[in-house]
Enzyme design. Structure first.
Site, PDB file in Angstrom:
ATOM      1  N   LYS A   1       0.854  -1.196   0.000  1.00  0.00           N
ATOM      2  CA  LYS A   1       0.000   0.000   0.000  1.00  0.00           C
ATOM      3  C   LYS A   1       0.890   1.248   0.000  1.00  0.00           C
ATOM      4  O   LYS A   1       0.576   2.255  -0.634  1.00  0.00           O
ATOM      5  CB  LYS A   1      -0.924  -0.003   1.228  1.00  0.00           C
ATOM      6  CG  LYS A   1      -2.019   1.053   1.199  1.00  0.00           C
ATOM      7  CD  LYS A   1      -1.634   2.355   1.881  1.00  0.00           C
ATOM      8  CE  LYS A   1      -2.771   3.364   1.884  1.00  0.00           C
ATOM      9  NZ  LYS A   1      -2.372   4.668   2.468  1.00  0.00           N
TER      10      LYS A   1
ATOM     11  N   ASP B   1      -6.406   5.482 -14.947  1.00  0.00           N
ATOM     12  CA  ASP B   1      -7.282   4.527 -14.266  1.00  0.00           C
ATOM     13  C   ASP B   1      -6.465   3.851 -13.148  1.00  0.00           C
ATOM     14  O   ASP B   1      -5.801   2.841 -13.382  1.00  0.00           O
ATOM     15  CB  ASP B   1      -7.793   3.507 -15.288  1.00  0.00           C
ATOM     16  CG  ASP B   1      -8.768   2.513 -14.683  1.00  0.00           C
ATOM     17  OD1 ASP B   1      -8.806   2.380 -13.448  1.00  0.00           O
ATOM     18  OD2 ASP B   1      -9.483   1.850 -15.456  1.00  0.00           O
TER      19      ASP B   1
HETATM   20  P1  NAD Z   1      -9.488   5.110 -25.723  1.00  0.00           P
HETATM   21  O1  NAD Z   1     -10.239   4.092 -26.482  1.00  0.00           O
HETATM   22  O2  NAD Z   1     -10.220   6.318 -25.255  1.00  0.00           O
HETATM   23  O3  NAD Z   1      -8.252   5.614 -26.578  1.00  0.00           O
HETATM   24  C1  NAD Z   1      -7.312   4.773 -27.164  1.00  0.00           C
HETATM   25  C2  NAD Z   1      -7.283   5.034 -28.644  1.00  0.00           C
HETATM   26  O4  NAD Z   1      -6.624   6.268 -28.911  1.00  0.00           O
HETATM   27  C3  NAD Z   1      -6.492   4.007 -29.407  1.00  0.00           C
HETATM   28  O5  NAD Z   1      -7.275   2.887 -29.690  1.00  0.00           O
HETATM   29  C4  NAD Z   1      -6.073   4.785 -30.657  1.00  0.00           C
HETATM   30  O6  NAD Z   1      -7.029   4.657 -31.705  1.00  0.00           O
HETATM   31  C5  NAD Z   1      -6.053   6.246 -30.219  1.00  0.00           C
HETATM   32  N1  NAD Z   1      -4.688   6.834 -30.139  1.00  0.00           N
HETATM   33  C6  NAD Z   1      -4.340   8.072 -30.582  1.00  0.00           C
HETATM   34  N2  NAD Z   1      -3.027   8.314 -30.365  1.00  0.00           N
HETATM   35  C7  NAD Z   1      -2.532   7.225 -29.782  1.00  0.00           C
HETATM   36  C8  NAD Z   1      -1.234   6.857 -29.279  1.00  0.00           C
HETATM   37  N3  NAD Z   1      -0.172   7.667 -29.368  1.00  0.00           N
HETATM   38  N4  NAD Z   1      -1.106   5.644 -28.698  1.00  0.00           N
HETATM   39  C9  NAD Z   1      -2.161   4.808 -28.583  1.00  0.00           C
HETATM   40  N5  NAD Z   1      -3.397   5.099 -29.027  1.00  0.00           N
HETATM   41  C10 NAD Z   1      -3.577   6.298 -29.633  1.00  0.00           C
HETATM   42  O7  NAD Z   1      -8.777   4.540 -24.444  1.00  0.00           O
HETATM   43  P2  NAD Z   1      -8.116   3.178 -24.054  1.00  0.00           P
HETATM   44  O8  NAD Z   1      -6.719   3.502 -23.635  1.00  0.00           O
HETATM   45  O9  NAD Z   1      -8.282   2.124 -25.097  1.00  0.00           O
HETATM   46  O10 NAD Z   1      -8.975   2.761 -22.767  1.00  0.00           O
HETATM   47  C11 NAD Z   1      -8.754   3.370 -21.518  1.00  0.00           C
HETATM   48  C12 NAD Z   1     -10.049   3.524 -20.770  1.00  0.00           C
HETATM   49  O11 NAD Z   1     -10.690   2.272 -20.596  1.00  0.00           O
HETATM   50  C13 NAD Z   1      -9.830   4.060 -19.371  1.00  0.00           C
HETATM   51  O12 NAD Z   1     -10.681   5.160 -19.183  1.00  0.00           O
HETATM   52  C14 NAD Z   1     -10.244   2.906 -18.454  1.00  0.00           C
HETATM   53  O13 NAD Z   1     -10.772   3.402 -17.255  1.00  0.00           O
HETATM   54  C15 NAD Z   1     -11.257   2.191 -19.282  1.00  0.00           C
HETATM   55  N6  NAD Z   1     -11.532   0.764 -19.026  1.00  0.00           N
HETATM   56  C16 NAD Z   1     -10.758   0.000 -18.224  1.00  0.00           C
HETATM   57  C17 NAD Z   1     -11.047  -1.341 -18.032  1.00  0.00           C
HETATM   58  C18 NAD Z   1     -10.120  -2.191 -17.190  1.00  0.00           C
HETATM   59  O14 NAD Z   1      -9.052  -1.746 -16.824  1.00  0.00           O
HETATM   60  N7  NAD Z   1     -10.478  -3.416 -16.872  1.00  0.00           N
HETATM   61  C19 NAD Z   1     -12.154  -1.906 -18.683  1.00  0.00           C
HETATM   62  C20 NAD Z   1     -12.932  -1.089 -19.492  1.00  0.00           C
HETATM   63  C21 NAD Z   1     -12.608   0.236 -19.689  1.00  0.00           C
END
Ligand code: NAD
Length: 424
Positions: free
Chosen positions: A257, A273
């Site tokens: 922690k 997150d």
């Molecule tokens: P997102 O889908 O909002 O954005 C990611 C997208 O951004 C990529 O798919 C890509 O198309 C684009 N992108 C643009 N520039 C990029 C770069 N330089 N590198 C990578 N991608 C780029 O977000 P995410 O990261 O796919 O998901 C994160 C969210 O999901 C968080 O808010 C989280 O809380 C949530 N989430 C978490 C869980 C879990 O941890 N179990 C489950 C569901 C959702």
């Protein structure tokens, strides 16, 4: 940029903010955002459901960090006193051993597809692996941005699980998510490949979801605390404390922690997150029986601390763009990649663990903590404005930081005030 900022903690609020404004080239609008808080009411309504308001948390700056020979001032959002002071102090001591070094893997996340009801599970597994390229192709149709950046689905793995509901085939889709945390990207890909996997296996897919145990996306960070700097007793004490945590999950939970105090604070300030990071860290620590995230060893009389943990952090996606404070925090850090952010967070976790253990094997954790917590205790007792400082200072000087003492002191202050008013 030099993060060696002696006296930063003694500055007034405005001077402190101005110092960071200069260092990070913040605009007036950005410093104002830091003063007044980030997400506005209307934006909040776009972010989650059933919104009625927003909440705020203090952001402080950890100083003295040098990581891979580069200095950082690190924004940490946390409600608990002494975490930022502790991280800064540990970083100051580590600086004399060359600072922190950190490395990280490629940002490869694991998506899981659960397949049930398969007649010949070994054959189904072979079919999935033989058609891995097709699975990757289908997955990659979902995210042209990620592909352009060099990311996307890169691999397929399988395992067979014996469960209380029978045998299951679990397909792992390995996705390089570049600078995103990646959950949405990976979940979308997993859902898109599920029908094809059903075709290949003759089974039915159930869950299609990212794993937070991101063992293929980890950070390793290290620091040396020199005997000449921290003393042989502290090193001995920390090695004893480490042995205790290794042998006892009750102690280990609190030990870990302490790392997460710092890591979560960096996650929150940068809009990440932190639940995902927490889940990943503890699952990783428990892979071979629950163990400390930081390992300590003695090298030529000096103490070497090493932390290793999954680090699914993003600098794009999620709410990193919706939250203005997160954008400002990334600007203060001056980073360009999610990997760099993950490396910084791991170093802060290592620093916080060292600082907590050092405090416990010397003065005890409460002495410093309660001194810094005194203002909160004064507020709990009902103190307002300048009375908060007066009551907190008196309690700290007396070494008695408690709500009952704060209440007494407050009554005394109010009595003095009434007497003064009565005399005039
Ligand atoms: P997102 O889908 O909002 O954005 C990611 C997208 O951004 C990529 O798919 C890509 O198309 C684009 N992108 C643009 N520039 C990029 C770069 N330089 N590198 C990578 N991608 C780029 O977000 P995410 O990261 O796919 O998901 C994160 C969210 O999901 C968080 O808010 C989280 O809380 C949530 N989430 C978490 C869980 C879990 O941890 N179990 C489950 C569901 C959702």
């Amino acid at each position: 940029m030099n993060s060696d900022l002696p006296g930063f903690y003694k500055m007034g609020l405005e001077d402190r903010l101005n110092e960071i404004k200069k260092i990070a080239h913040l605009t007036d609008e950005e410093t104002n955002s830091l003063r007044t808080g980030g997400i506005n009411w209307q934006t909040a309504d776009l972010m989650i459901e059933n919104v009625i308001g927003t909440t705020k948390m203090p952001i402080g700056i950890a100083t003295y960090f040098t990581i891979n020979k580069k200095d950082y001032v690190i924004p940490m959002a946390i409600e608990e006193p002494s975490v930022i002071a502790a991280a800064s102090h540990a970083a100051k001591l580590a600086r004399q051993g060359g600072g922190f070094t950190a490395t990280s893997t490629e940002p490869m996340m694991i998506g899981q597809i659960q397949v049930i009801g398969i007649d010949d599970i070994r054959y189904a597994e072979k079919m999935v692996l033989a058609n891995a390229n097709n699975i990757k192709k289908i997955a990659n149709k979902n995210d042209s941005t990620l592909i352009k950046l060099g990311g996307g689905a890169k691999g397929v793995e399988t395992k067979i699980l014996e469960t209380e509901r029978g045998r299951m085939l679990i397909v792992h889709l390995l996705v390089d998510v570049r600078d995103a945390m990646g959950a949405n990207a990976v979940n979308t890909m997993c859902e898109s490949v599920a029908p094809y996997i059903e075709e290949l296996t003759g089974g039915k897919t159930r869950l299609k979801i990212i794993s937070n145990l991101a063992v293929k996306r980890t950070v390793k960070a290290k620091a040396v605390w020199k005997k000449t700097v921290v003393g042989a007793d502290v090193i001995d004490g920390i090695l004893d404390a480490y042995a205790f945590a290794k042998a006892d999950p009750y102690r280990c939970a609190t030990n870990n922690k302490g790392c997460m105090n710092g890591i979560d604070a960096v996650m929150i300030s940068t809009g990440n997150d932190f639940r995902a990071i927490e889940a990943g860290a503890h699952a990783f620590a428990a892979l071979n029986g629950y163990k400390p995230l930081v390992k300590y060893e003695l090298k030529e009389d000096d103490l070497v601390g090493t932390i290793e943990l999954p680090m699914a952090v993003g600098i794009v996606g999620g709410t990193t763009k919706t939250n203005p404070i997160a954008r400002i925090a990334l600007k203060i850090l001056g980073i360009k990649t999610a990997r760099e952010l993950g490396e910084i967070a791991a170093c802060v976790g290592l620093a916080n663990n060292f600082a907590a253990l050092r405090a416990m094997v010397t003065d005890g954790i409460q002495k410093g903590h309660m001194k810094l917590h005194a203002k909160n205790i004064a507020i709990t007792a009902g103190a307002k404005d300048t009375d908060v400082y007066v009551v907190a200072q008196k309690m700290a000087a007396e070494g008695n930081v408690s709500v009952s003492r704060a209440t007494e002191l407050l009554k005394e202050l109010q009595r003095e005030e009434t007497e003064k008013t009565g005399n005039e």
